[in-house]
Scaffold this motif. Structure first.
Motif, PDB file in Angstrom:
ATOM      1  N   THR A   1       1.149  -0.952  -0.243  1.00 36.11           N
ATOM      2  CA  THR A   1      -0.035   0.337   0.557  1.00 36.11           C
ATOM      3  C   THR A   1       0.977   1.436   0.627  1.00 36.11           C
ATOM      4  O   THR A   1       0.016   2.015  -0.340  1.00 36.11           O
ATOM      5  N   GLY A   2       2.021   1.265   0.143  1.00 34.05           N
ATOM      6  CA  GLY A   2       2.672   2.592   0.256  1.00 34.05           C
ATOM      7  C   GLY A   2       3.302   2.890   1.019  1.00 34.05           C
ATOM      8  O   GLY A   2       4.097   4.332   1.277  1.00 34.05           O
ATOM      9  N   GLY A   3       2.481   2.766   2.361  1.00 28.54           N
ATOM     10  CA  GLY A   3       2.050   3.288   3.206  1.00 28.54           C
ATOM     11  C   GLY A   3       4.010   3.436   4.635  1.00 28.54           C
ATOM     12  O   GLY A   3       4.631   4.677   4.803  1.00 28.54           O
ATOM     13  N   THR A   4       4.793   2.005   4.594  1.00 33.25           N
ATOM     14  CA  THR A   4       5.398   1.913   5.335  1.00 33.25           C
ATOM     15  C   THR A   4       6.714   2.725   4.281  1.00 33.25           C
ATOM     16  O   THR A   4       7.671   3.599   4.584  1.00 33.25           O
ATOM     17  N   ALA A   5       6.573   2.683   3.431  1.00 34.03           N
ATOM     18  CA  ALA A   5       7.598   3.368   2.391  1.00 34.03           C
ATOM     19  C   ALA A   5       7.809   4.519   2.255  1.00 34.03           C
ATOM     20  O   ALA A   5       8.590   5.759   2.631  1.00 34.03           O
ATOM     21  N   ARG A   6       6.291   5.385   2.102  1.00 34.41           N
ATOM     22  CA  ARG A   6       6.287   6.535   2.532  1.00 34.41           C
ATOM     23  C   ARG A   6       6.950   7.290   3.802  1.00 34.41           C
ATOM     24  O   ARG A   6       7.506   8.195   3.780  1.00 34.41           O
ATOM     25  N   ALA A   7       6.564   6.189   5.275  1.00 35.32           N
ATOM     26  CA  ALA A   7       7.299   6.642   6.070  1.00 35.32           C
ATOM     27  C   ALA A   7       8.643   6.841   6.532  1.00 35.32           C
ATOM     28  O   ALA A   7       9.837   7.706   6.907  1.00 35.32           O
ATOM     29  N   ALA A   8       9.194   5.561   5.787  1.00 38.69           N
ATOM     30  CA  ALA A   8      10.554   6.023   5.661  1.00 38.69           C
ATOM     31  C   ALA A   8      10.949   7.650   4.829  1.00 38.69           C
ATOM     32  O   ALA A   8      11.907   8.058   5.545  1.00 38.69           O
ATOM     33  N   CYS A   9      10.513   7.640   3.341  1.00 34.68           N
ATOM     34  CA  CYS A   9      10.583   8.379   2.750  1.00 34.68           C
ATOM     35  C   CYS A   9      10.946  10.071   3.535  1.00 34.68           C
ATOM     36  O   CYS A   9      11.563  10.712   3.535  1.00 34.68           O
ATOM     37  N   GLN A  10       9.987   9.970   5.040  1.00 36.91           N
ATOM     38  CA  GLN A  10       9.640  10.546   5.410  1.00 36.91           C
ATOM     39  C   GLN A  10      10.609  11.495   6.173  1.00 36.91           C
ATOM     40  O   GLN A  10      11.173  12.415   6.829  1.00 36.91           O
ATOM     41  N   LEU A  11      11.543  10.029   7.252  1.00 35.45           N
ATOM     42  CA  LEU A  11      12.696   9.965   7.609  1.00 35.45           C
ATOM     43  C   LEU A  11      13.791  10.544   7.115  1.00 35.45           C
ATOM     44  O   LEU A  11      14.684  11.655   7.607  1.00 35.45           O
ATOM     45  N   ILE A  12      13.875   9.693   5.892  1.00 32.66           N
ATOM     46  CA  ILE A  12      15.603  10.550   4.895  1.00 32.66           C
ATOM     47  C   ILE A  12      14.677  11.964   4.669  1.00 32.66           C
ATOM     48  O   ILE A  12      15.956  12.650   5.391  1.00 32.66           O
ATOM     49  N   GLU A  13      13.808  12.651   4.725  1.00 36.29           N
ATOM     50  CA  GLU A  13      13.768  14.063   4.449  1.00 36.29           C
ATOM     51  C   GLU A  13      13.991  14.408   4.818  1.00 36.29           C
ATOM     52  O   GLU A  13      15.145  15.953   5.271  1.00 36.29           O
ATOM     53  N   LYS A  14      13.506  14.641   6.289  1.00 33.25           N
ATOM     54  CA  LYS A  14      13.600  14.864   7.669  1.00 33.25           C
ATOM     55  C   LYS A  14      15.307  15.470   7.994  1.00 33.25           C
ATOM     56  O   LYS A  14      15.836  15.862   8.707  1.00 33.25           O
ATOM     57  N   LEU A  15      16.222  14.172   8.185  1.00 31.97           N
ATOM     58  CA  LEU A  15      17.541  14.581   8.044  1.00 31.97           C
ATOM     59  C   LEU A  15      18.907  15.299   6.915  1.00 31.97           C
ATOM     60  O   LEU A  15      19.461  15.086   6.980  1.00 31.97           O
ATOM     61  N   GLY A  16      17.530  15.779   6.212  1.00 31.35           N
ATOM     62  CA  GLY A  16      18.498  16.527   4.744  1.00 31.35           C
ATOM     63  C   GLY A  16      18.655  15.637   3.705  1.00 31.35           C
ATOM     64  O   GLY A  16      19.542  15.677   3.147  1.00 31.35           O
ATOM     65  N   GLY A  17      18.430  14.195   4.014  1.00 23.10           N
ATOM     66  CA  GLY A  17      18.711  12.915   2.487  1.00 23.10           C
ATOM     67  C   GLY A  17      18.359  13.461   1.416  1.00 23.10           C
ATOM     68  O   GLY A  17      16.962  13.762   1.903  1.00 23.10           O
ATOM     69  N   GLU A  18      18.453  13.194   0.051  1.00 23.21           N
ATOM     70  CA  GLU A  18      18.139  13.381  -0.602  1.00 23.21           C
ATOM     71  C   GLU A  18      17.689  12.437  -1.326  1.00 23.21           C
ATOM     72  O   GLU A  18      18.354  11.692  -2.185  1.00 23.21           O
ATOM     73  N   ILE A  19      16.502  12.115  -1.993  1.00 27.58           N
ATOM     74  CA  ILE A  19      15.826  10.484  -2.434  1.00 27.58           C
ATOM     75  C   ILE A  19      16.130   9.905  -3.846  1.00 27.58           C
ATOM     76  O   ILE A  19      15.703  10.904  -4.629  1.00 27.58           O
TER      77      ILE A  19
END
Ligand code: 5GP
Length: 170
Positions: A123-141
């Motif tokens: 459903t994508g919920g897990t991956a989206r939450a992981a993306c939010q964490l990465i971006e909060k730390l300043g990572g570029e996906i």
């Protein structure tokens, strides 16, 4: 190579109505694993990757192999309460109720080029939450890649702003 034949379907696991895709036969087959690794690594072509982020727990399997292949570091995203150092937490919705993912605060530096990997996009919920964490730390996906995408669950619609790739679609 036809990798679909190494994915075992388990009806009604872990609960009634779910047709679980079991990747353990693929992992047990050296050539199929090597083939998938090569294909996953090729999805990022010549783009520089600093960190591969793998989602607990099956995202750790190809995630660590991919990190070595791409000469990148590996960063685990885990369920709440599992990581020992200072963490950032992201709650996300499950079918019934909530869960949370965590990442170590110092695991990604601002500007790091990140590849997110998991075994399955449902459903994508897990991956989206992981993306939010990465971006909060300043990572570029740079990309989100998966062994398998269950297209009928429309998980990619939760990851619209990213380059989403999968080796197998159902
Ligand atoms: P989502 O948040 O996209 O609904 O669920 C994705 C997560 O659930 C992934 O971490 C994945 O490992 C797990 N998952 C969901 N369905 C399956 C499945 O059929 N097989 C496997 N191996 N994992 C699944």
């Amino acid at each position: 190579m036809d990798i679909e034949k190494y994915i075992r379907e388990i009806p009604d696991f872990p609960k009634t109505g779910v047709n679980f895709k079991d990747i353990t036969p693929l992992l047990a087959h050296a050539e199929a694993t090597a083939f998938c690794l090569e294909q996953l690594a090729a999805l990022t072509e010549s783009q520089q990757i600093d960190k591969v982020v793998g989602i607990e727990s099956r995202g750790f399997l190809f995630g660590t192999l991919l990190a070595k292949e791409l000469k990148a570091g590996f960063v685990p995203v885990r369920k709440g309460g599992k990581l020992p150092h200072h963490t950032l937490k992201q709650p996300y919705a499950l079918e019934y109720g909530m869960d949370a993912l965590e990442i170590h605060e110092d695991a990604i530096k601002k500007g790091d080029k990140v590849l997110l990997h998991d075994d399955i996009l449902a459903t994508g919920g897990t991956a989206r939450a992981a993306c939010q964490l990465i971006e909060k730390l300043g990572g570029e996906i740079v990309q989100c890649n998966f062994l398998i995408e269950l297209e009928f669950l429309k998980g990619a619609s939760k990851l619209k702003s990213y380059d989403v790739r999968s080796l197998l679609c159902y």
